[in-house]
Design a protein around this motif. Structure first.
Motif, PDB file in Angstrom:
ATOM      1  N   ALA A  41       0.829  -1.208   0.000  1.00  0.00           N
ATOM      2  CA  ALA A  41       0.000   0.000   0.000  1.00  0.00           C
ATOM      3  C   ALA A  41       0.861   1.254   0.000  1.00  0.00           C
ATOM      4  N   MET A  42       1.976   1.215   0.717  1.00  0.00           N
ATOM      5  CA  MET A  42       2.859   2.378   0.766  1.00  0.00           C
ATOM      6  C   MET A  42       3.480   2.640  -0.594  1.00  0.00           C
ATOM      7  N   THR A  43       3.817   1.575  -1.316  1.00  0.00           N
ATOM      8  CA  THR A  43       4.359   1.751  -2.663  1.00  0.00           C
ATOM      9  C   THR A  43       3.336   2.415  -3.569  1.00  0.00           C
ATOM     10  N   LEU A  44       2.081   1.999  -3.441  1.00  0.00           N
ATOM     11  CA  LEU A  44       1.017   2.631  -4.231  1.00  0.00           C
ATOM     12  C   LEU A  44       0.856   4.105  -3.862  1.00  0.00           C
ATOM     13  N   LEU A  45       1.020   4.425  -2.586  1.00  0.00           N
ATOM     14  CA  LEU A  45       0.927   5.820  -2.161  1.00  0.00           C
ATOM     15  C   LEU A  45       2.078   6.650  -2.727  1.00  0.00           C
ATOM     16  N   THR A  46       3.257   6.048  -2.859  1.00  0.00           N
ATOM     17  CA  THR A  46       4.367   6.801  -3.456  1.00  0.00           C
ATOM     18  C   THR A  46       4.114   7.056  -4.938  1.00  0.00           C
ATOM     19  N   VAL A  47       3.443   6.123  -5.603  1.00  0.00           N
ATOM     20  CA  VAL A  47       3.060   6.358  -7.007  1.00  0.00           C
ATOM     21  C   VAL A  47       2.139   7.571  -7.086  1.00  0.00           C
ATOM     22  N   VAL A  48       1.151   7.621  -6.190  1.00  0.00           N
ATOM     23  CA  VAL A  48       0.228   8.764  -6.151  1.00  0.00           C
ATOM     24  C   VAL A  48       0.999  10.048  -5.820  1.00  0.00           C
ATOM     25  N   ALA A  49       1.959   9.958  -4.896  1.00  0.00           N
ATOM     26  CA  ALA A  49       2.737  11.138  -4.501  1.00  0.00           C
ATOM     27  C   ALA A  49       3.548  11.701  -5.664  1.00  0.00           C
ATOM     28  N   GLY A  50       3.916  10.851  -6.614  1.00  0.00           N
ATOM     29  CA  GLY A  50       4.715  11.322  -7.740  1.00  0.00           C
ATOM     30  C   GLY A  50       3.912  11.804  -8.935  1.00  0.00           C
ATOM     31  N   LEU A  51       2.595  11.613  -8.913  1.00  0.00           N
ATOM     32  CA  LEU A  51       1.776  11.877 -10.099  1.00  0.00           C
ATOM     33  C   LEU A  51       1.896  13.296 -10.633  1.00  0.00           C
ATOM     34  N   PHE A  52       1.964  14.277  -9.749  1.00  0.00           N
ATOM     35  CA  PHE A  52       1.916  15.672 -10.195  1.00  0.00           C
ATOM     36  C   PHE A  52       3.290  16.334 -10.241  1.00  0.00           C
ATOM     37  N   LEU A  53       4.357  15.535 -10.027  1.00  0.00           N
ATOM     38  CA  LEU A  53       5.706  16.108 -10.057  1.00  0.00           C
ATOM     39  C   LEU A  53       6.109  16.520 -11.473  1.00  0.00           C
ATOM     40  N   ALA A  54       6.062  15.590 -12.412  1.00  0.00           N
ATOM     41  CA  ALA A  54       6.449  15.909 -13.792  1.00  0.00           C
ATOM     42  C   ALA A  54       5.537  16.973 -14.413  1.00  0.00           C
ATOM     43  N   PRO A  55       4.204  16.928 -14.210  1.00  0.00           N
ATOM     44  CA  PRO A  55       3.368  18.011 -14.732  1.00  0.00           C
ATOM     45  C   PRO A  55       3.736  19.374 -14.162  1.00  0.00           C
ATOM     46  N   ALA A  56       4.057  19.439 -12.866  1.00  0.00           N
ATOM     47  CA  ALA A  56       4.451  20.718 -12.268  1.00  0.00           C
ATOM     48  C   ALA A  56       5.746  21.228 -12.878  1.00  0.00           C
ATOM     49  N   ILE A  57       6.697  20.324 -13.106  1.00  0.00           N
ATOM     50  CA  ILE A  57       7.970  20.725 -13.716  1.00  0.00           C
ATOM     51  C   ILE A  57       7.757  21.192 -15.144  1.00  0.00           C
ATOM     52  N   ALA A  58       6.926  20.459 -15.900  1.00  0.00           N
ATOM     53  CA  ALA A  58       6.659  20.842 -17.290  1.00  0.00           C
ATOM     54  C   ALA A  58       5.986  22.210 -17.363  1.00  0.00           C
ATOM     55  N   CYS A  59       5.054  22.470 -16.460  1.00  0.00           N
ATOM     56  CA  CYS A  59       4.384  23.774 -16.423  1.00  0.00           C
ATOM     57  C   CYS A  59       5.377  24.865 -16.035  1.00  0.00           C
ATOM     58  N   ALA A  60       6.289  24.536 -15.134  1.00  0.00           N
ATOM     59  CA  ALA A  60       7.320  25.510 -14.739  1.00  0.00           C
ATOM     60  C   ALA A  60       8.216  25.869 -15.918  1.00  0.00           C
ATOM     61  N   PHE A  61       8.480  24.904 -16.806  1.00  0.00           N
ATOM     62  CA  PHE A  61       9.290  25.189 -17.983  1.00  0.00           C
ATOM     63  C   PHE A  61       8.653  26.291 -18.833  1.00  0.00           C
ATOM     64  N   VAL A  62       7.332  26.230 -18.974  1.00  0.00           N
ATOM     65  CA  VAL A  62       6.620  27.249 -19.757  1.00  0.00           C
ATOM     66  C   VAL A  62       6.817  28.625 -19.125  1.00  0.00           C
ATOM     67  N   LEU A  63       6.711  28.692 -17.802  1.00  0.00           N
ATOM     68  CA  LEU A  63       6.842  29.969 -17.112  1.00  0.00           C
ATOM     69  C   LEU A  63       8.280  30.481 -17.125  1.00  0.00           C
ATOM     70  N   VAL A  64       9.246  29.576 -17.022  1.00  0.00           N
ATOM     71  CA  VAL A  64      10.645  30.001 -17.143  1.00  0.00           C
ATOM     72  C   VAL A  64      10.871  30.623 -18.503  1.00  0.00           C
ATOM     73  N   ASP A  65      10.347  29.979 -19.530  1.00  0.00           N
ATOM     74  CA  ASP A  65      10.498  30.479 -20.891  1.00  0.00           C
ATOM     75  C   ASP A  65       9.908  31.875 -21.045  1.00  0.00           C
ATOM     76  N   ARG A  66       8.792  32.127 -20.371  1.00  0.00           N
ATOM     77  CA  ARG A  66       8.113  33.414 -20.506  1.00  0.00           C
ATOM     78  C   ARG A  66       8.798  34.521 -19.708  1.00  0.00           C
ATOM     79  N   HIS A  67       9.364  34.169 -18.593  1.00  0.00           N
ATOM     80  CA  HIS A  67       9.909  35.206 -17.716  1.00  0.00           C
ATOM     81  C   HIS A  67      11.418  35.382 -17.854  1.00  0.00           C
TER      82      HIS A  67
END
Length: 419
Positions: free
Chosen positions: A300-326
């Protein structure tokens, strides 16, 4: 989802640039584990191994934005390839000399980290010269973030295979030879050779004179802290629930979650301002860290770590857009390199902070650190929301500006600032 990514990979030079960058970054992705294994094989202590790995990390954090600024000023081939060669040679000296004399060992790993080429920032500066639409560039950012997760999973496995088949010394040499070849593949490509940064205003702060970029870096310092603290908090949990193999599954779960989340995020176009979207993604990231404090059984803890990682790459990808703009005009590679550095420093701080917390309160309090760090990151984004949502302090995009060769519909899309 597959169609969108295949469309990018079919673009001329795209696959070569992505694969070359990933291979070129292997030395950086595997440096910590390669140094630790080599030092132990030489009879050194874990303390010495950790100290040498830390020196590499600090030197790398210093070198990335410095070399990124040089890339903006001199172009990619003149900086990236010499830096890759120097970094590889320094690590070869370390592999040849070993841990004695100690001063040489420290100097070698410091030079290897300092001269690590900013291939990651360089790739993001190239995307708009290879792709033809803004939505493709945004999807490429997400694919880029996903590819990093794959590299950080495959890289350590490659090191351990080299150690098993040959030796820890051979692993250091092989990984760094591959790194130089990857950098060479990128810098001799037509997009890299043709790339020129936009004219820049002379300023000693470089990319850091942008308030929007500073706000973003402040937020991602805490995102890095969250990720770094998980790696420490997972150790005592694994000790109580099965040992090293459980720890491996927990770390793999974070990477798998980021992989799934990044692929899903890049599969569609997103409406609305990216600054607001980043707030939502970081909020979800922080919320998904909270269930880790429940500390259920290993599966169950392994499954929770999968959930914990779900929004990491999307947040980084969105940050790339903002870095590019600013990013101020002519500083796009340096700006992306600052994001890499800040995230790395944050992870190191998180690792250092989680240690005393775990010793004082156990794994439970250790897992509370990433949730708290995620919450602070969200507060930074909310407090600086107006700055991040603004047009940025760099280039102003005109209809036929050299900063916007794709004539982006969305204002302040300026990847062309560096391409």
């Amino acid at each position: 989802m597959a169609t969108g990514y295949l469309e990018i990979l079919r673009a001329r030079h795209a696959t070569r640039l992505l694969v070359g960058t990933l291979v070129g970054r292997l030395p950086n992705a595997t440096a910590a584990i390669a140094i630790v294994l080599f030092v132990r094989a030489e009879g050194g202590s874990y303390s010495l191994a950790g100290a040498l790995a830390a020196v590499y990390g600090v030197s790398n954090a210093v070198g990335q934005p410095v070399l990124g600024r040089l890339v903006d000023l001199r172009g990619q081939p003149r900086v990236q390839l010499p830096a890759a060669v120097l970094s590889g040679l320094a690590m070869a000296v370390f592999a040849w000399v070993g841990i004695e004399p100690l001063a040489v060992a420290y100097a070698a790993v410091a030079a290897a980290g300092l001269f690590t080429p900013p291939l990651e920032g360089g790739l993001r500066a190239l995307w708009s010269s290879v792709l033809h639409r803004e939505d493709q560039v945004h999807r490429a950012y997400a694919m880029d973030a996903v590819a990093q997760e794959v590299m950080f999973t495959v890289g350590p496995l490659l090191v351990t295979v080299c150690v098993s088949v040959w030796s820890a010394q051979a692993a250091l040499l092989v990984i760094n030879v591959l790194g130089v070849l990857g950098a060479l593949s990128v810098v001799v490509s037509p997009p890299s050779r043709a790339w020129r940064s936009a004219p820049r205003e002379a300023h000693w702060l470089g990319a850091l004179r942008s308030p929007g970029l500073l706000a973003l870096l402040g937020a991602f310092l805490f995102v890095g802290m969250a990720l770094g603290s998980i790696t420490v908090a997972s150790v005592p949990y694994a000790d109580e629930h099965g040992g090293d193999h459980v720890y491996g599954w927990l770390m793999a779960g974070i990477g798998l979650g980021a992989l799934i989340g990044g692929m899903a995020y890049g599969a569609r176009q997103w409406a609305g301002p990216p600054a607001r979207r980043l707030q939502v993604l970081v909020a979800l990231l922080a919320v998904c860290y909270l269930p880790l404090t429940l500390m259920p059984g290993a599966v169950a803890m392994t499954l929770l770590t999968v959930v914990a990682g779900l929004f990491l790459a999307p947040a980084i990808a969105c940050a790339f857009v903002l870095v590019d703009r600013h990013a101020p005009r002519g500083t796009v590679t340096e700006a992306f390199s600052w994001l890499v550095t800040t995230f790395t420093v944050g992870a190191s701080v998180g690792t250092g902070l989680a240690g005393p917390v775990v010793e004082a309160g156990g794994a439970l309090w250790g897992f509370a650190v990433p949730a708290a760090a995620g919450g602070v990151s969200l507060l930074v984004l909310v407090a600086t929301g107006r700055v991040l949502a603004g047009p940025g302090g760099g280039a102003v995009v005109a209809a036929r500006s050299e900063n916007d060769p794709n004539r982006a519909v969305e204002p302040r899309f300026s990847s062309g600032d560096g391409a």
